[in-house]
Scaffold this active site. Structure first.
Site, mmCIF file in Angstrom:
data_model
loop_
_atom_site.group_PDB
_atom_site.id
_atom_site.type_symbol
_atom_site.label_atom_id
_atom_site.label_comp_id
_atom_site.label_asym_id
_atom_site.label_seq_id
_atom_site.Cartn_x
_atom_site.Cartn_y
_atom_site.Cartn_z
ATOM 1 N N ARG A 1 12.005 -1.610 21.669
ATOM 2 C CA ARG A 1 12.570 -1.586 20.771
ATOM 3 C C ARG A 1 13.053 -3.306 20.887
ATOM 4 N NH1 ARG A 1 13.711 2.182 16.681
ATOM 5 N NH2 ARG A 1 14.604 3.102 18.154
ATOM 6 N N LYS B 1 0.268 -6.123 4.057
ATOM 7 C CA LYS B 1 -0.089 -4.773 4.638
ATOM 8 C C LYS B 1 -1.014 -6.302 5.613
ATOM 9 C CE LYS B 1 1.260 -1.098 4.858
ATOM 10 N NZ LYS B 1 1.892 0.215 4.847
ATOM 11 N N HIS C 1 13.453 -0.703 -4.370
ATOM 12 C CA HIS C 1 13.302 -1.523 -2.502
ATOM 13 C C HIS C 1 14.349 -2.529 -2.504
ATOM 14 C CE1 HIS C 1 9.093 0.243 -3.259
ATOM 15 N NE2 HIS C 1 9.050 0.222 -2.443
#
Ligand code: GLN
Ligand code: ZN
Length: 744
Positions: A15, A111, A683
Site C-alpha cells: 500500500r 461502483k 458521509h
C-alpha cells in the site's frame, strides 16, 4: 503465443501508494517527491510484469476515469481556472477543494460495474473547458520509451466514457461531437503509441440508440487511428455489437472468455478477422483461484480454430486491479490452501500456459496444480440444504399480524428513533485494536476496553433520547472480515489489499470451503449491551449476500449453495440472540444492489437467490421479534419486488438526498411495513440542524404513513467524529420529539 494482462493493481504491494497520497495531501511531501514516487512505483510494477510480452501502462494517480477526463479536457472551467497545479486541480475534482474564496465539490463516485472499485463520475456540463491537460501522460510516455518490450497506454474508451458520465444541460449532439473531437485530438498527438481503449460498457444490454452511439465514435476513430487502437472489452460478452466490433479497421480486440459466456460462440458464429490480434482473456482477472490448466488448454485450442496462434495474445479476463498483489508472505490455510492465485501468481500462470503451448509439452505444472478450491459441497451441508422445506423460508405470521404484536411489546412512540448500528471508530479504539493484534494487550484487557466503550455508548444514546439502541459495533473492524473469523471455510489474508478508490483499499476474505458457524459472533456483545439498559436493543448482523459480495467466492459450487450455507450460520446466531431475549434483529444487506448482473435478463435469478438466502437466515425469527434490514442506497424502484420479498418488518435505507422521486418510490412499501429513510447524510462532517431534519421528515410524511415512519441517519456512524455523531443524533431526536408533540 504471446502473453499480457489487461491491467495491473495500483495501490502498491504494501500500500505504498496509499501512503504517498496521504503524505502529499497532508503536505508532508512535495509535488516533485510525489511524482518521483509515482514513477518508482510504476517501475516496480513493470518489473513485476517482466515476463509479459506486452505491458499495459495503466497506472492512475487516483482513478483511471478521472485521468481520462484530464487527457480529454473534461475539466470544469471553475476548476481549470483555479490558481493551482494540474495535480491539485485533479485532486480538487476527486476530493473537493475549499479555500476562503472557493468551494469546489468533489465529483461523485460510483461502483465500477459489478466490482468493488469506485470510479469518479464525470459531470458533463456546458461549463467543461475541453482543454486537455497532457501532463498526466508524461510519465507513461517516458516509461514507454525506456521499456524494451512493447507497451500500451490505457484509456477509458469513448462509448464507456459516454455511458458512465453524467450529462447535465448539455445536448446529446454537442456532447458526442465534443467527445469525439477530444479523442481525435489526443490520438493525433500520439499516433505512434498503441492505445488500449477500455470499453466494458459494451458487455451490457445495448439498444439501437446505444449501438448508434458506439458507431458514431468508432466509425470515425477507427479509419484514422486504427493501427494504434486496441479495443478492450471485459466483464462479459459483447453479443449485441460483436459483428460491428470485428469489422472495425483496428489493431486488436480484447474479449473476456471467463465472464463472457457467449464470446466463444460469437467467434464460432461470425469468425474472427485474420488481420487482427485477439487478446484472449482466459484467466480470471477478478477472482483469486488458480486456473485449471486443462480447461484453459481446451479453450485455447478452440480459439485456434478461429484464428492463428501467432495472432493470439493470451491475457486476463479484466484488469488485475481487482485482486491482491501476491500470496508471498501469506500463511495459507492448512487444508486446501494450494489453490489461490493473486496478481503475480497469475502472471506466472500465463507464462506457464504460453510455454506449455509453445513447446507443446504438457508441463508438470499441469499435474501439480489442480483447479479451484479444496472441498466440494460437504455431504452434511448438502443434506441440510436439500431438506429445507418452504417453512425454512417463511416467517410464521404475515407482516400485517407481526407488526402489531411487536409494537405492543416494544412500546415505542410514534416516529421511533434509532441508528444503523456502528458508532464512531475512534483513534483510541484503533490503537487498542492494534495493540491487541500485535499481542501487546491480552484478550481479557481488549474485551474490557470494548465493554467500556459499549457502556459509554449506551449512556450517550440514553442521554440523547434514542428509542432503539445499538451496542456500537466496536468489536468489528468491518462488516465482513469480522464475521469471517467466526466461520469455517473463510480465509483472511495478512496483506491481500485491493483498491477500493483513490487511497482506500479493502481486504476481502476468501470463501474457499464449506461454511459453518464455529462460535457465537455477536451474542456476548449484544447481550452485554442489553443488560445495561431497559430500552430495546437492536442486534446487527451482516446478511448472506453482502458477505458474499465483499469476499472472493469459490466457484466450484453454486452461488445459491454458498449463500444458503452462510444463511444457515446466521440463522444459528439469530436463534441464540432470540434465546437471550433480544427484541430486535437487523440483518444488513448493504451490498445487495451493487452486484446486480450487468444484463437485465440475469437479474431475476440473482435476486431470487439473494432474497431466499435472506429469508432462510431470518425466517426463524419469532413473530413478536422485530426484523430490520438496512441497505445503502435509495434507488429502490427497480428492485422493489425483491426488497418486498425479503419480508422484513422495518427497512432503513439511504435517502438523505430525499428528492421527491426517491420518496415516492417508497410509497408502496410503506403501506404495509415500517421504513426509515435516512434523514441526514452521514458521509459528510456537516452537522444538520434540528430544523433541517424536521423539514426532511415533513417531506417524508407526504408519502409515508406516520405510523410506519422511523427516524434514523442514512448509514452507520463509524467514519464520523464522536462530536459530529452525537450532535447530529441529538438534533435528529429533538426533531422527532417535537413532531410527536405537535400531533393530536
Ligand atoms: N450496520 C452497519 C453500520 O452501521 C451498516 C454499514 C453499511 O450499511 N455499510 O456501520
Ligand atoms: Zn449503509
Amino acid at each position: 503465443m504471446r502473453i499480457t494482462v489487461v491491467g495491473f493493481p495500483r495501490i502498491g504491494r504494501n500500500r505504498e501508494w496509499k501512503k504517498a497520497l496521504e503524505e502529499y495531501w497532508a503536505k508532508h511531501i512535495s509535488q516533485e517527491e510525489f511524482f518521483t514516487q509515482a514513477y518508482a512505483l510504476q517501475k516496480q510494477h513493470l518489473a513485476m510484469m517482466s515476463s509479459l510480452d506486452e505491458i499495459p501502462l495503466d497506472f492512475a494517480l487516483y482513478d483511471h476515469m478521472l485521468e481520462t477526463c484530464f487527457l480529454l479536457g473534461v475539466i470544469p472551467e471553475s476548476v481549470s481556472s483555479l490558481p493551482l497545479s494540474s495535480l491539485d486541480k485533479y485532486f480538487a475534482l476527486a476530493r473537493g477543494f475549499q479555500s476562503d474564496t472557493m468551494d469546489i465539490k468533489a465529483w461523485p463516485m460510483k461502483k465500477w460495474f459489478f466490482t468493488n472499485y469506485h470510479y469518479v463520475v464525470p459531470k458533463l456540463t456546458p461549463e467543461i473547458c475541453w482543454k486537455p491537460d497532457l501532463s498526466f501522460l508524461s510519465q507513461k510516455i517516458q516509461l514507454a520509451s525506456e521499456e524494451k518490450r512493447p507497451t500500451r497506454i490505457t484509456l477509458v474508451g469513448p462509448y464507456t466514457f459516454y455511458k458512465l458520465s453524467r450529462r447535465e444541460n448539455l445536448s446529446e449532439t454537442l456532447l458526442r461531437e465534443r467527445l469525439l473531437a477530444a479523442y481525435q485530438k489526443l490520438l493525433d498527438s500520439y499516433a505512434t503509441l498503441l492505445w488500449q481503449l477500455d470499453e466494458p460498457a459494451l458487455v451490457m444490454d445495448m439498444n439501437a440508440h446505444e449501438k448508434e452511439v458506439f458507431s458514431f465514435f468508432y466509425q470515425q476513430l477507427a479509419p484514422s487511428y486504427g493501427k494504434s487502437l486496441h479495443l478492450q472489452t471485459y466483464f462479459g460478452d459483447i453479443r449485441d455489437i460483436y459483428q460491428e466490433v470485428i469489422s472495425l479497421p483496428i489493431h486488436s480486440i480484447g474479449l473476456d472468455f471467463v465472464d463472457g459466456k457467449q464470446n466463444l460462440s460469437l467467434l464460432e458464429q461470425y469468425g474472427f478477422p485474420a488481420d487482427k490480434i485477439l487478446y484472449a482473456g482466459i484467466l480470471s482477472g477478478r477472482n483469486i483461484w488458480k486456473s485449471d490448466m486443462t480447461t484453459l488448454s481446451r479453450l485455447l485450442n478452440s480459439l485456434c480454430r478461429y484464428t492463428k496462434p501467432e495472432n493470439i495474445m493470451v491475457s486476463t479476463s479484466c484488469s488485475l486491479l481487482h485482486v491482491p498483489y501476491t500470496l508471498e508472505g501469506e500463511t495459507l490455510p492448512t487444508t486446501g490452501g494450494n489453490h489461490f492465485s493473486f496478481a503475480l501468481e497469475k502472471i506466472e500462470e500465463l507464462k506457464q500456459i504460453a510455454s506449455q503451448y509453445n513447446t507443446q509439452s504438457p508441463s508438470e505444472y499441469l499435474q501439480t496444480h489442480a483447479s479451484s478450491p479444496s472441498s466440494s459441497l460437504s455431504p452434511e451441508l448438502q443434506k441440510a440444504i436439500e431438506s429445507l422445506g418452504d417453512n425454512a423460508f417463511n416467517r410464521r405470521l404475515p407482516v400485517e399480524e407481526r407488526l402489531p404484536l411487536q409494537k405492543q411489546l416494544l412500546k415505542l412512540p410514534l416516529f421511533p428513533t434509532t441508528t444503523i448500528g456502528s458508532f464512531p471508530q475512534t483513534r483510541e479504539l484503533r490503537k487498542i485494536r492494534k495493540a491487541y493484534q500485535e499481542g501487546n494487550l491480552s484478550h481479557k484487557e481488549y474485551e474490557e476496553h470494548l465493554r467500556h466503550m459499549i457502556r459509554e455508548c449506551i449512556t450517550r444514546q440514553e442521554e440523547i433520547g434514542l428509542d432503539v439502541l445499538v451496542h456500537g459495533e466496536y468489536e468489528r473492524n468491518d462488516m465482513v472480515e469480522y464475521f469471517a473469523h467466526f466461520l469455517s471455510g473463510f480465509w483472511t489474508t495478512k496483506n491481500g489489499w485491493v483498491q477500493s478508490y483513490g487511497s482506500r483499499a479493502t481486504k476481502p476474505p476468501i470463501i474457499y470451503g464449506n461454511i459453518k458457524r464455529l462460535k457465537a459472533m455477536t451474542v456476548p456483545w449484544i447481550t452485554y449491551a442489553q443488560s445495561l439498559t431497559k430500552k430495546p436493543m437492536k442486534a446487527i448482523l451482516t446478511g448472506p449476500i453482502t458477505i458474499i459480495n465483499w469476499s472472493f467466492c469459490r466457484e466450484d459450487i453454486s452461488l445459491r449453495e454458498i449463500a444458503y450455507q452462510i444463511a444457515l450460520a446466521l440463522r444459528e446466531e439469530i436463534d441464540e440472540l432470540q434465546k437471550e431475549s433480544i427484541p430486535i434483529i437487523q440483518v444488513d444487506e448493504a451490498a445487495l444492489r451493487e452486484k446486480l448482473p450487468l444484463r437485465k435478463k440475469d437479474w431475476k435469478e440473482y435476486l431470487e437467490i439473494a432474497t431466499s438466502a435472506f429469508r432462510l437466515a431470518t425466517s426463524g425469527i419469532k413473530p413478536e421479534v422485530q426484523l430490520h434490514t438496512h441497505m445503502c442506497y435509495s434507488e429502490f424502484s427497480e428492485i422493489a419486488d425483491a426488497i418486498e420479498a425479503m419480508d422484513a418488518d422495518v427497512l432503513t435505507i439511504e435517502a438523505s438526498r430525499s428528492d421527491l422521486d426517491v420518496i415516492e418510490s417508497l410509497r408502496t412499501y410503506s403501506q404495509k411495513r415500517d421504513i426509515g429513510p435516512g434523514v441526514y447524510d452521514i458521509h459528510s462532517p456537516r452537522i444538520p440542524s434540528e430544523e433541517e431534519i424536521s423539514t426532511t421528515i415533513q417531506k417524508l410524511l407526504t408519502v409515508i404513513p406516520a405510523e410506519h415512519l422511523w427516524i434514523n441517519p442514512d448509514c452507520g456512524l463509524k467514519t464520523r467524529q464522536e462530536h459530529e455523531a452525537y450532535e447530529s443524533l441529538s438534533h435528529m431526536v429533538k426533531a422527532a420529539q417535537k413532531l410527536r408533540s405537535t400531533l393530536p
